[in-house]
Design a protein around this motif. Structure first.
Motif, mmCIF file in Angstrom:
data_model
loop_
_atom_site.group_PDB
_atom_site.id
_atom_site.type_symbol
_atom_site.label_atom_id
_atom_site.label_comp_id
_atom_site.label_asym_id
_atom_site.label_seq_id
_atom_site.Cartn_x
_atom_site.Cartn_y
_atom_site.Cartn_z
ATOM 1 N N ALA A 331 0.831 -1.205 0.000
ATOM 2 C CA ALA A 331 0.000 0.000 0.000
ATOM 3 C C ALA A 331 0.865 1.255 0.000
ATOM 4 O O ALA A 331 0.606 2.216 -0.751
ATOM 5 N N VAL A 332 1.907 1.255 0.830
ATOM 6 C CA VAL A 332 2.792 2.418 0.908
ATOM 7 C C VAL A 332 3.534 2.600 -0.422
ATOM 8 O O VAL A 332 3.639 3.715 -0.948
ATOM 9 N N ALA A 333 4.053 1.507 -0.968
ATOM 10 C CA ALA A 333 4.776 1.591 -2.235
ATOM 11 C C ALA A 333 3.867 2.065 -3.363
ATOM 12 O O ALA A 333 4.273 2.871 -4.213
ATOM 13 N N GLY A 368 -17.468 1.069 4.531
ATOM 14 C CA GLY A 368 -17.558 0.716 3.126
ATOM 15 C C GLY A 368 -17.682 1.891 2.171
ATOM 16 O O GLY A 368 -17.432 1.742 0.978
ATOM 17 N N ARG A 369 -18.097 3.073 2.659
ATOM 18 C CA ARG A 369 -18.253 4.248 1.798
ATOM 19 C C ARG A 369 -17.169 5.300 2.032
ATOM 20 O O ARG A 369 -17.080 6.280 1.301
ATOM 21 N N LEU A 370 -16.347 5.064 3.034
ATOM 22 C CA LEU A 370 -15.371 6.072 3.451
ATOM 23 C C LEU A 370 -14.161 6.038 2.521
ATOM 24 O O LEU A 370 -13.339 5.119 2.579
ATOM 25 N N THR A 371 -14.067 7.028 1.651
ATOM 26 C CA THR A 371 -12.956 7.090 0.710
ATOM 27 C C THR A 371 -12.080 8.317 0.918
ATOM 28 O O THR A 371 -10.984 8.380 0.384
ATOM 29 N N ARG A 389 -3.790 5.997 1.749
ATOM 30 C CA ARG A 389 -4.099 6.223 0.340
ATOM 31 C C ARG A 389 -3.958 4.921 -0.441
ATOM 32 O O ARG A 389 -4.770 4.631 -1.328
ATOM 33 N N GLY A 390 -2.949 4.129 -0.109
ATOM 34 C CA GLY A 390 -2.773 2.848 -0.776
ATOM 35 C C GLY A 390 -3.907 1.879 -0.512
ATOM 36 O O GLY A 390 -4.252 1.049 -1.354
#
Length: 621
Positions: A331-333, A368-371, A389-390
Motif C-alpha cells: 500500500a505504501v509503495a 464501506g463508503r469512506l474514501t 491512500r494505498g
C-alpha cells in the motif's frame, strides 16, 4: 494561486502598508468566497430551513440504538425554543453560556440556541477536572451553564463558589432542555430577532479555550465571520469530497475542540448530513452502521485504526501477520508510486491482490463508503498518509490551531503532497519568520485572548499571528510543520533537535503507542516509549510469549530488540547528533487520567517529564 511576493492586504488583522517588517517568505491564496459583511452563524440554519425545510441535517442514536434523523426545520425550531429559554433566564446578547457535554445532537442545539439568542458559547471538555471547569467558566464570565449528566452537575455544584457570575444551570440528561423550552414559551420570535439584531460577522460567536498543553488554557475569542468565511472557503477547495451525491459525515471528536466546531459549521454551510457519535468505544460500530462518505479527525484516530488492523492480523497467527505486513508495504509503495509517474504493472497486480485480501476488508470495517478523510490537530506522519491512500482512503492533512478557528492549510485533491499540510486555505496567508516560525493572517485568525491584552499583543507581529510552530515551504507553497518552537530540545552540546519527526516515525510501529523525545541540557537525545497493550499481547502470542503484558515487556529481551529496530529506523531520518541513543519503556500509557494527554489527545510534554521524572533520570545514569 500562490505567490512569494504578497503586497495586497488580506482579511483579518492587516499589516500596515508602512510596516518595516514582513516574513521572509509569504504564500497567499486570495478568498474564493468574499468575506461576509452581514449576518451570523444563525443565518446558515435559517437559510437552509427556508430553502429546504425537509432536508435531513443531523442523525443520532435513539434509546434502541437505531439512527434517528432530524430535519433542518425540526432542528431550527428546537434551537429557537432553547434560545427563547435562555432569554427568559436573563441571558442577554454577548453573555457567556458554558457547555459541558460529550459530542451529541443536544450540544449543537445549545450552540445554535446561543447564535439565535446573541449569546456566546463557552465549551468545556466533558473530561475536564473540577479545577479546569472552574477556571474556564470563571475566566469567561459564564452566567449560565448547560451540562450533560448528573455527574457534571455535581462537579459544577462543587466549584460554584469559584464561578461568581454563574446564575443558572441545566442538565441535558435530566430534561434540562425541556425546562428551557417551557420557560421560553412567552418569548416570541420578535424578541429573538431583537436579541441577535446587534450581531454580525465581527461579533464574538464563541470562546474556545486552548487545550493547555503548556500552561493554563487561554480563551480564544472567535467570531461568526471566522467560522462562516472559513467554511465557505474550505468548501471551495474540497468540492469533490463535500459535493459528492449522498455525502455525509460522522462526528466523534469532542465538540469542545475547535476542529469539531468547524465540522459542525461546515456541514450547516454546505448542507451535509452529520451524525453524532458520543462514545469513542462504539466508533467502529457507528462507522459501519451510519456509513459516512468522509470524516474529519485527529491523527490519533488514524493511528488507532492502523494499529487495530495490525493487531487483528497478528492475532491470526504468523501467516496472517506476514500477509498484513506485505499488504502494508505494498500500500505504501503503491501510494508513493502515484507521486512518481504511477505504479508499474507488477505493483498494480500486487495491489489488486491485496485489495481483495486486505484493503477491502479494512474499508468495510470503516463502513464501506469512506474514501476521503481530513486529519488535523497534529502531524499524521508520511507513512500513515501513504498507507491509507494505498488502502483506498485518501487522508488530506490539514493544519491549524484554536487561534485560527481550525484549518489554515490543507492538502488538495488532485495535488496531494503527502508529508505536507498543503497550501493555505483561500483567504489565508502563511509566512515564515527568520527563525522558521510559521506566521498566519486571514479570515480564520482569532481576535484576542480573553482578558489577556499583553499576551494578545505578544502573539502578533505587525498583524501576523505567531503560531509557535516551526515549518518550511516547498517551491509550490505547501507548508510542512517540523515541530513546536517551545518543544525544541537543546542538548548540552548545543544541538537543536525537533522531537516531532522522530516521534512520528516511532508511533508508526505497531508496538509503540506514544513516544516522547528528551534531551534538554543532556549529553545526548533519548526517548520515553509507551506500548500498545493490545498489540503487545498479539505480538507476544506470535513470538512464543503468550501472556506478555506491560509489566513484563520492559524486561523482555525480544521486545527490547524489536523496539531498538524501530529506534534505529527512526534515526535514519536524522543526523548522528540528533539520533536517539537510549530509550526506556514506561510502565503505563499516556492518558487523560494521568494528565499526560490533553482532551484532544496531544501530549503534555511537561507533565510527562514530571510524572515520569525517575524514568527520565534513568536514561542518563
Amino acid at each position: 494561486m500562490t505567490s512569494a511576493d504578497v503586497t495586497r492586504p488580506s482579511p483579518g488583522r492587516e499589516t500596515p502598508a508602512t510596516a518595516a517588517w514582513r516574513p521572509s517568505r509569504v504564500v497567499t491564496v486570495p478568498p474564493a468566497v468574499p468575506p461576509v459583511t452581514t449576518g451570523t452563524l444563525a443565518d446558515l440554519v435559517l437559510d437552509w430551513e427556508r430553502e429546504d425545510p425537509g432536508a435531513v441535517c443531523f442523525s443520532r442514536r435513539d434509546a434502541t440504538g437505531a439512527w434517528r434523523t432530524a430535519g433542518v426545520a425540526e432542528f431550527a425550531a428546537r434551537a429557537r425554543e432553547v434560545a427563547a429559554g435562555l432569554v427568559a433566564a436573563g441571558v442577554r446578547p454577548g453573555d457567556r453560556v458554558g457547555l459541558v457535554s460529550r459530542t451529541r445532537y443536544e450540544w449543537t442545539v445549545v450552540d445554535a440556541a446561543c447564535w439565535f439568542a446573541g449569546a456566546v458559547s463557552v465549551p468545556v471538555y466533558d473530561t475536564s477536572s473540577p479545577e479546569q471547569v472552574a477556571w474556564v467558566l470563571s475566566d469567561s464570565g459564564a452566567v449560565v451553564c448547560v451540562v450533560e449528566t448528573a455527574a457534571h452537575a455535581a462537579v459544577l455544584e462543587d466549584v460554584r463558589a469559584q464561578v461568581p457570575a454563574l446564575r443558572h444551570s441545566w442538565v441535558i440528561d435530566d430534561g434540562g432542555l425541556d425546562e428551557l423550552v417551557a420557560a421560553g414559551r412567552g418569548v416570541g420570535e420578535d424578541a429573538l430577532r431583537a436579541a441577535r439584531a446587534g450581531s454580525g460577522p465581527g461579533t464574538t460567536a464563541t470562546i474556545v479555550y486552548t487545550s493547555g498543553s503548556t500552561g493554563r488554557p487561554k480563551g480564544c475569542v472567535l467570531t461568526h465571520g471566522n467560522f462562516v468565511d472559513l467554511a465557505a472557503n474550505a468548501h471551495a477547495v474540497m468540492p469533490d469530497m463535500l459535493d459528492e451525491p449522498g455525502a455525509s459525515t460522522l462526528l466523534f471528536i469532542p465538540l469542545a475542540h475547535v476542529l469539531a466546531r468547524f465540522v459542525e459549521v461546515l456541514c450547516l454551510s454546505v448542507r451535509i448530513p452529520l451524525a453524532f457519535a458520543p462514545d469513542s468505544r462504539e466508533l467502529v460500530a457507528d462507522l459501519q452502521s451510519f456509513r459516512p462518505s468522509f470524516v474529519l479527525a485527529v491523527p490519533r484516530v488514524f493511528q488507532k485504526v492502523h494499529a487495530a488492523a495490525g493487531h487483528k492480523a497478528a492475532s491470526g497467527g504468523r501467516v496472517r501477520a506476514a500477509l498484513f505486513a506485505r499488504a502494508e508495504a505494498t500500500a505504501v509503495a503503491y501510494s508513493r508510486a502515484l507521486d512518481a509517474g504511477g505504479p508499474g504493472a507488477r505493483l498494480r497486480a500486487q495491489h489488486a491482490v491485496f485489495d481483495r485480501l486486505v484493503y477491502g476488508k479494512l474499508r468495510a470495517t470503516l463502513g464501506g463508503r469512506l474514501t476521503r478523510a481530513v486529519s488535523g490537530g497534529a502531524s499524521l506522519g508520511e507513512h500513515l498518509g501513504h498507507f491509507f491512500r494505498g488502502v483506498g482512503l485518501t487522508v488530506f492533512e490539514g493544519w491549524g490551531l484554536t487561534e485560527t478557528a481550525a484549518p489554515a492549510c490543507v492538502t488538495r485533491p488532485g495535488d496531494l503532497r503527502i508529508g505536507t499540510v498543503g497550501l493555505p486555505l483561500p483567504g489565508t496567508e502563511v509566512g515564515l519568520a527568520e527563525d522558521g516560525e510559521v506566521l498566519v493572517r486571514g479570515i480564520g485568525v482569532f481576535r484576542e485572548y480573553l482578558n489577556r491584552p499583553e499576551e494578545t499583543a505578544a502573539a502578533f507581529r505587525d498583524g501576523w499571528f505567531r503560531t509557535g510552530d516551526l515549518g518550511s515551504l516547498d517551491e509550490v507553497g505547501n507548508l510542512s510543520i517540523t515541530g513546536r518552537a517551545k518543544e525544541i530540545v537543546v542538548t548540552a552540546a548545543g544541538k537543536n533537535v525537533a522531537p516531532a519527526p522522530l516521534e512520528d516515525r516511532l508511533r508508526t510501529h505497531p508496538l509503540i503507542s506514544q513516544a516522547v523525545v528528551v534531551g534538554d541540557e543532556r549529553p545526548y537525545v533519548a526517548c520515553l516509549l509507551t506500548l500498545d497493550e493490545q498489540a503487545l499481547a498479539a505480538w507476544g502470542q506470535l513470538h512464543g510469549r503468550p501472556g506478555l503484558d506491560l509489566a513484563t515487556a520492559a524486561g523482555d529481551a525480544a521486545v527490547q530488540a524489536e523496539l531498538q529496530r524501530a529506534v534505529d529506523s527512526a534515526n535514519t531520518s536524522v543526523s548522528r547528533a540528533e539520533s536517539i541513543r537510549r530509550f526506556r519503556v514506561l510502565g503505563q500509557d499516556l492518558s487523560l487520567e494521568n494528565g499526560c494527554l490533553t482532551p484532544s489527545l496531544k501530549v503534555r510534554r511537561s507533565e510527562v517529564l514530571r510524572v515520569f521524572a525517575a524514568d527520565l533520570e534513568a536514561l542518563y545514569r
